[in-house]
Design a protein around this motif. Structure first.
Motif, mmCIF file in Angstrom:
data_model
loop_
_atom_site.group_PDB
_atom_site.id
_atom_site.type_symbol
_atom_site.label_atom_id
_atom_site.label_comp_id
_atom_site.label_asym_id
_atom_site.label_seq_id
_atom_site.Cartn_x
_atom_site.Cartn_y
_atom_site.Cartn_z
ATOM 1 N N ASP A 146 123.683 -36.136 13.590
ATOM 2 C CA ASP A 146 123.555 -37.069 14.496
ATOM 3 C C ASP A 146 121.982 -37.171 15.204
ATOM 4 N N MET A 183 121.405 -37.251 8.222
ATOM 5 C CA MET A 183 121.037 -37.827 9.753
ATOM 6 C C MET A 183 122.497 -38.286 10.389
ATOM 7 N N PHE A 184 123.418 -38.696 9.758
ATOM 8 C CA PHE A 184 124.778 -39.154 10.325
ATOM 9 C C PHE A 184 125.489 -37.930 10.860
ATOM 10 N N LYS A 198 121.514 -47.146 13.820
ATOM 11 C CA LYS A 198 122.417 -46.359 13.444
ATOM 12 C C LYS A 198 123.549 -47.500 12.705
ATOM 13 N N LEU A 251 122.159 -49.249 9.832
ATOM 14 C CA LEU A 251 122.115 -48.350 8.545
ATOM 15 C C LEU A 251 123.250 -48.006 7.977
ATOM 16 N N ILE A 259 120.240 -39.900 4.567
ATOM 17 C CA ILE A 259 121.021 -40.553 5.574
ATOM 18 C C ILE A 259 122.170 -39.889 5.806
ATOM 19 N N ARG A 300 115.134 -42.887 11.032
ATOM 20 C CA ARG A 300 115.946 -44.003 10.850
ATOM 21 C C ARG A 300 115.462 -45.189 10.486
#
Lengths: 209, 209
Positions: A104, A100-101, B124, B127, A97, A123
């Motif tokens: 992006d 992923m952030f 997003k 999450l 996670i 996601r």
């Protein structure tokens, strides 16, 4: 390209009666062969009609939009792919996670010790896992990932449109672009709905990255 | 549409010397005006050249890809939009996540008691919220949503390409398609990167929903 009324009539005649000679088309329209010559040239050069010596004109079956589409069909994944973001199988869901952030992206590719593709996390997968009230920092990502051979993949020489169709069919946001090696699949890129959106915009703007 | 070598030569001549008469183009190529007629017709009808009586041919400034793009540019959001999935401001984040999975969408639109748009939540956002270790069932979605006026929107008559550009610029997956009323914005559709991917595929396949 806008067709004139006469050109549309010619297409209809060739559709119904083809193969047909220029003279016979002219007869049906009560025009001379010479008058029709430019129109027949236009229609042939634009790909609507095809002509064979001693046979005549026949309809190629292509409409204006189809001819337009022919161009679109030749674009490959390589022209629009992005850099892949990968994580290791034993990385935690929490790490996934964070990555992923940080990067992006909507899709992460999971690789083994030999850097070969073993799975994919989206996601949606991570959102589902985070709802499970598990300890995300100690849950390895390979527990929740979609694993090979269930991962949809593509190659850089694949047509962009085939990759787009796969995204739609499988209802996923991205595909790994892979290179088949004797050892397994190496991840060389990523192609996503974002890339498809960019392709659409760039086609209209006549730009290419 | 593939241009012949001679047609390309004609375009170059008109680019450099236009406006120029057909006779003068023919002179430069050592051909007769009659020989050139079909090519000039093709180039004019296809939009590369324009002709004015008593002036001659001039270059429209459009390349083949630009002409192709003209078609693409006319598509509106209405032709590709999907049904919007909405939730209420006071619905919980947990409800939002459930709705997202149930409806299998990436973006939810948040509305108030009067059914007017007040915000948007993405996968997003959800999450991020789910990582916060809060009680998702008691956390209202309007705490975590992107709220008006920071929500990117579009209208059904907007060009699809403008909506696509917004998605790329704002790095988001979807836009609400709204209808401006005296009271506020009503959500009438949703347009996403999935719709853009479908548009790309359907353009090539000459299909329309």
């Amino acid at each position: 390209m806008e067709l004139s009324k006469r050109q549309q009539q010619i297409i209809e005649i060739v559709k119904s009666h083809g193969p047909i000679t220029g003279e016979h088309i002219a007869d049906q329209l009560n025009l001379t062969r010479a008058t029709l010559r430019p129109d027949l040239s236009v229609l042939t050069m634009a790909g609507f009609l095809d002509a064979r010596p001693r046979v005549g004109y026949f309809f190629t079956g292509k409409t204006g939009n189809e001819l337009l589409a022919d161009k679109l069909k030749k674009i490959t994944v390589a022209e629009y792919q992005s850099i892949p973001i990968v994580i290791k199988e034993n990385d935690s869901v929490y790490d996934a996670i964070s990555t992923m952030f940080l990067e992006d992206v909507g899709t992460l590719f999971v690789i083994d010790e030999a850097a070969l593709l073993t799975g994919v996390v989206s996601r949606k997968d991570l959102l589902r896992a985070s709802l499970g009230n598990q300890d995300l920092a100690s849950l390895p990502v390979n527990i929740i990932m979609t694993r090979m051979p269930n991962v949809a993949i593509c190659k850089k020489d694949d047509y962009l449109l085939d990759a787009a169709s796969k995204l739609i069919e499988k209802q996923i946001d991205g595909l790994p672009v892979v290179d088949q090696t004797p050892e397994g699949l190496q991840v060389v890129g990523r192609i996503t709905k974002s890339n498809m959106t960019k392709a659409l915009v760039e086609l209209a703007g006549n730009r290419r990255r």
